[in-house]
Design an enzyme around this catalytic site. Sequence first.
Site, PDB file in Angstrom:
ATOM      1  N   ASP A  99     -25.347   6.929  -8.665  1.00  0.00           N
ATOM      2  CA  ASP A  99     -24.080   6.590  -8.026  1.00  0.00           C
ATOM      3  C   ASP A  99     -23.924   7.200  -6.634  1.00  0.00           C
ATOM      4  O   ASP A  99     -24.571   8.195  -6.293  1.00  0.00           O
ATOM      5  CB  ASP A  99     -22.913   7.082  -8.885  1.00  0.00           C
ATOM      6  N   HIS A 244     -26.683  10.971  -9.752  1.00  0.00           N
ATOM      7  CA  HIS A 244     -26.185  10.692  -8.400  1.00  0.00           C
ATOM      8  C   HIS A 244     -27.291  10.866  -7.374  1.00  0.00           C
ATOM      9  O   HIS A 244     -28.120  11.767  -7.506  1.00  0.00           O
ATOM     10  CB  HIS A 244     -25.011  11.621  -8.063  1.00  0.00           C
TER      11      HIS A 244
END
Length: 279
Positions: A99, A244
């Site tokens: 992400d 992430h």
Amino acid sequence: MKKDQLFTRRRALLTGALAAGAAGTAGVFALGTGGTSKAPAPPAAGAPAHRVPQKPSAYRLQPLTGYGPPHAAPARPPVRREPLLRISGRGNTMVLTFDDGPDPRYTPAVLDTLREYDVRAMFFVCGEMASYNKDLLARMADEGHVVGNHTWSHPLLTTMSRAQIRSEMERTSDVVEAAYGERPQWFRAPYGAWNRTTFQLGSELGMEPLAWTVDTEDWTTPGTAVIVDRVEKGAAPGVVVLSHDAGGDRSQSVRALRSYLPQLLDSGYHITVPRRQYI
């Protein structure tokens, strides 16, 4: 019938036809000014009358809004009440998701590791980041990864109006389409904060909501070993792993991927990307 009488009759018929035509023309103009005249009679058969071509009006030279090739309408998924948490598939399939990127400091290293092991993953990108790093979206497309929509600026959507949420989604989809080659088919709400509006708008824009099963919590920078342990302990068929590649120092996430990815593959897991269940 005498010749002069025949001539007189033809002239009378011609005069009547011209009068009828004039009346029909008057009827057209009357309609334009609120009149109720009947439609003119169809013209008589014969050679068409010569017409001087009209000059195009100025407004006709300007393209209308939305003119041009229409965009293909995205397939609309059902409006869900909760996001998808797992994927279906045969065998030990798993999905790795990243992400908040793309970030030129960390995303290339993630892509390098995935390419080394011939693995496809999902990247839920923020439009603002993507707008500055379109080359990374192009690389994701070239290497077979799936790019999802993670809004433009990573806001808390549950505090925003419908128009604001739509703008966050649409702007990101536009950037993704321009750089990646197609509009995203998956959406993930920042912070995992979903509501009815996000599900409705996601469906209207042709996107399925995908959450996760295993949260590495790498954003807290708990240490590379901790991230690896969380992935390995959470591994199971259908699991979706959240990591992430942007939003802070993601060097631990990069190192963790290099460690747990070959271990997952050696354990018999097939790392894949989800497929839509409809067209």
